[in-house]
Design an enzyme around this catalytic site. Structure first.
Site, PDB file in Angstrom:
ATOM      1  CE  LYS A  42      39.032  37.439  37.079  1.00 37.03           C
ATOM      2  NZ  LYS A  42      38.956  36.521  38.209  1.00 37.03           N
TER       3      LYS A  42
ATOM      4  CE  LYS B 116      41.213  43.623  39.552  1.00 36.71           C
ATOM      5  NZ  LYS B 116      40.503  42.690  40.278  1.00 36.71           N
TER       6      LYS B 116
ATOM      7  CE  LYS C  43      45.985  36.502  43.358  1.00 33.82           C
ATOM      8  NZ  LYS C  43      44.936  35.569  43.742  1.00 33.82           N
TER       9      LYS C  43
HETATM   10  P1  TYM Z   1      40.876  37.557  44.671  1.00 34.70           P
HETATM   11  O1  TYM Z   1      41.560  36.298  45.010  1.00 34.70           O
HETATM   12  O2  TYM Z   1      40.924  38.065  43.282  1.00 34.70           O
HETATM   13  O3  TYM Z   1      41.409  38.719  45.600  1.00 34.70           O
HETATM   14  C1  TYM Z   1      41.467  38.576  47.001  1.00 34.70           C
HETATM   15  C2  TYM Z   1      41.103  39.880  47.672  1.00 34.70           C
HETATM   16  O4  TYM Z   1      42.006  40.914  47.253  1.00 34.70           O
HETATM   17  C3  TYM Z   1      41.260  42.050  46.827  1.00 34.70           C
HETATM   18  N1  TYM Z   1      42.023  42.733  45.760  1.00 34.70           N
HETATM   19  C4  TYM Z   1      42.343  44.034  45.771  1.00 34.70           C
HETATM   20  N2  TYM Z   1      42.088  45.015  46.669  1.00 34.70           N
HETATM   21  C5  TYM Z   1      42.570  46.260  46.384  1.00 34.70           C
HETATM   22  N3  TYM Z   1      43.286  46.541  45.259  1.00 34.70           N
HETATM   23  C6  TYM Z   1      43.557  45.592  44.336  1.00 34.70           C
HETATM   24  N4  TYM Z   1      44.276  45.878  43.260  1.00 34.70           N
HETATM   25  C7  TYM Z   1      43.073  44.264  44.580  1.00 34.70           C
HETATM   26  N5  TYM Z   1      43.156  43.094  43.899  1.00 34.70           N
HETATM   27  C8  TYM Z   1      42.506  42.171  44.635  1.00 34.70           C
HETATM   28  C9  TYM Z   1      39.950  41.472  46.315  1.00 34.70           C
HETATM   29  O5  TYM Z   1      38.929  42.438  46.303  1.00 34.70           O
HETATM   30  C10 TYM Z   1      39.690  40.365  47.304  1.00 34.70           C
HETATM   31  O6  TYM Z   1      39.043  40.870  48.463  1.00 34.70           O
HETATM   32  N6  TYM Z   1      35.984  36.525  44.324  1.00 34.70           N
HETATM   33  C11 TYM Z   1      37.065  36.764  45.255  1.00 34.70           C
HETATM   34  C12 TYM Z   1      37.347  35.578  46.150  1.00 34.70           C
HETATM   35  C13 TYM Z   1      36.162  35.048  46.900  1.00 34.70           C
HETATM   36  C14 TYM Z   1      35.526  35.666  48.002  1.00 34.70           C
HETATM   37  C15 TYM Z   1      34.509  34.754  48.415  1.00 34.70           C
HETATM   38  C16 TYM Z   1      35.712  36.880  48.662  1.00 34.70           C
HETATM   39  C17 TYM Z   1      35.555  33.860  46.677  1.00 34.70           C
HETATM   40  N7  TYM Z   1      34.561  33.675  47.605  1.00 34.70           N
HETATM   41  C18 TYM Z   1      33.677  35.058  49.475  1.00 34.70           C
HETATM   42  C19 TYM Z   1      34.861  37.168  49.730  1.00 34.70           C
HETATM   43  C20 TYM Z   1      33.859  36.271  50.136  1.00 34.70           C
HETATM   44  C21 TYM Z   1      38.348  37.033  44.458  1.00 34.70           C
HETATM   45  O7  TYM Z   1      38.417  36.735  43.297  1.00 34.70           O
HETATM   46  O8  TYM Z   1      39.355  37.498  45.181  1.00 34.70           O
END
Ligand code: TYM
Length: 339
Positions: free
Chosen positions: A119, A202, A205
């Site tokens: 990032k 991947k 967004k």
């Molecule tokens: P975030 O908001 O980027 O994404 C949310 C969830 O979607 C999954 N994901 C994917 N899975 C498969 N293929 C993809 N291309 C893909 N893009 C996103 C992510 O793995 C995630 O599960 N850090 C986390 C948010 C978070 C969190 C937490 C998660 C904050 N606190 C505590 C679990 C527990 C994040 O940025 O997710």
């Protein structure tokens, strides 16, 4: 309530950032998997706005983006009467625990986080400090509820490993098993959904091309157009699974198909091996419209009633805080912070 082997109540927690434009990767890799878990475990699903602001977010948009995540949870089948759907910033214990954990985590551990490197890129000196300590806040989200299971996509695996390291060091430093070591739940079928334009990246967004992803708000026509434009090879889909290793685009489309249909990858591959991409794309479009269409329509309905969504988040945050207050109190006691 069932207990984890080490005597902790089994509890699920996961989070999604309200940064707008939820996509198929978020759904297949994470949100879809939350739904069956709520039947088995006490579950908390969090809209992580404090994580979102580690990169610039327009303040006038943030409420509607938070509502969008809550709507996606509910439209995908998470029952707000059964699971706790809540908003991170409304539960101040997240930031309080995060500070304590910042003092447990080591610089070297955070320096190894690949997501930060991706990032920040070449802009390392100019990104927010929050982006660097982001994984510690994520550890706090999880440990604040003593969650034992964390369903996420594969990109979050390293953050989960860090959470376990922090929990273990905390327990050792203060000589008490305060935290469980949470287990990631990563669904093999859709652990990493890739970009439709470049299957080495991947689906995300932040990709500048809208054609790289299927958004949960896409119309049927948009889904059709995006799948039609999805990058493929000139050759047909191979006959053997081994040749597929050199065809990441084909593998990605087949993966999406198998995850939507909830069938083994092998079964999907058998259906399409040796066929032209046009056949796969035609069937995949239909499958996606059947899967995403109803969620999109329900999200739209829910999004028209922001008051209801805010009420769900408020109610959930109060319920979450009932748990978090107790855990933070225990943390303050063992660390000597309590007067
Ligand atoms: P975030 O908001 O980027 O994404 C949310 C969830 O979607 C999954 N994901 C994917 N899975 C498969 N293929 C993809 N291309 C893909 N893009 C996103 C992510 O793995 C995630 O599960 N850090 C986390 C948010 C978070 C969190 C937490 C998660 C904050 N606190 C505590 C679990 C527990 C994040 O940025 O997710």
């Amino acid at each position: 309530m069932s207990k984890a082997p080490n005597n902790f109540t089994q509890r699920v927690l996961s989070g999604v950032q309200p940064t707008g434009g939820l996509h198929l990767g978020n759904y297949l890799g994470a949100i879809k998997n939350f739904v069956p878990l709520q039947e088995q475990y006490e579950s908390l699903f969090c809209v992580v706005d404090l994580h979102a602001i580690t990169t610039w977010q327009d303040p006038s948009d943030l409420i509607s983006k938070k509502c969008e995540v809550a709507a996606a949870f509910i439209a995908s089948g998470i029952n707000p009467d059964k699971s706790i759907i809540f908003n991170q910033s409304q539960v101040p214990e997240h930031t309080q625990l995060s500070w304590v954990l910042n003092c447990v985590a080591r610089m070297g551990w955070l320096n190894r986080m690949t997501q930060f490197k991706d990032k920040a890129g070449k802009n390392k000196e100019n990104v927010s400090v929050g982006l660097f300590t982001y994984p510690v806040l994520m550890a706090a989200d999880i440990l604040l509820y003593k969650a034992t299971h964390v369903p996420v996509g594969e990109d979050q695996k390293q953050h989960l490993e860090l959470t376990r390291d922090i929990a273990l060091k905390f327990n050792n430093d203060f000589n008490k098993e305060v935290f469980p070591l949470p287990e990631p739940i990563i669904m093999k079928k859709a652990a990493r959904i890739m970009s439709l334009r470049d299957a080495s990246k991947k689906m995300s967004k932040s990709d500048t091309s809208d054609f790289s992803r299927i958004s949960l708000t896409d119309s049927n026509e948009e889904i059709e157009k995006k799948i039609k434009k999805a990058k493929t090879d000139a050759l047909p889909i191979p006959d053997s699974n081994r040749s597929l290793e050199d065809m990441p685009e084909a593998k990605n489309l087949l993966t999406i198909f198998s995850a939507c249909e909830e069938e083994d990858f092998e079964k999907t591959f058998d259906k399409f091996k040796g066929k032209n991409f046009s056949e796969l794309k035609r069937d995949l479009t239909e499958v996606l419209i059947n899967k995403i269409g109803p969620i999109r329509d329900e999200m739209k309905k829910l999004n028209n009633d922001k008051k209801y969504l805010i009420q769900i988040l408020n109610r959930g945050s109060q319920k979450a805080q009932k748990i978090s207050i107790k855990v933070l109190k225990e943390v303050y006691e063992v660390t000597g912070l309590t007067l």
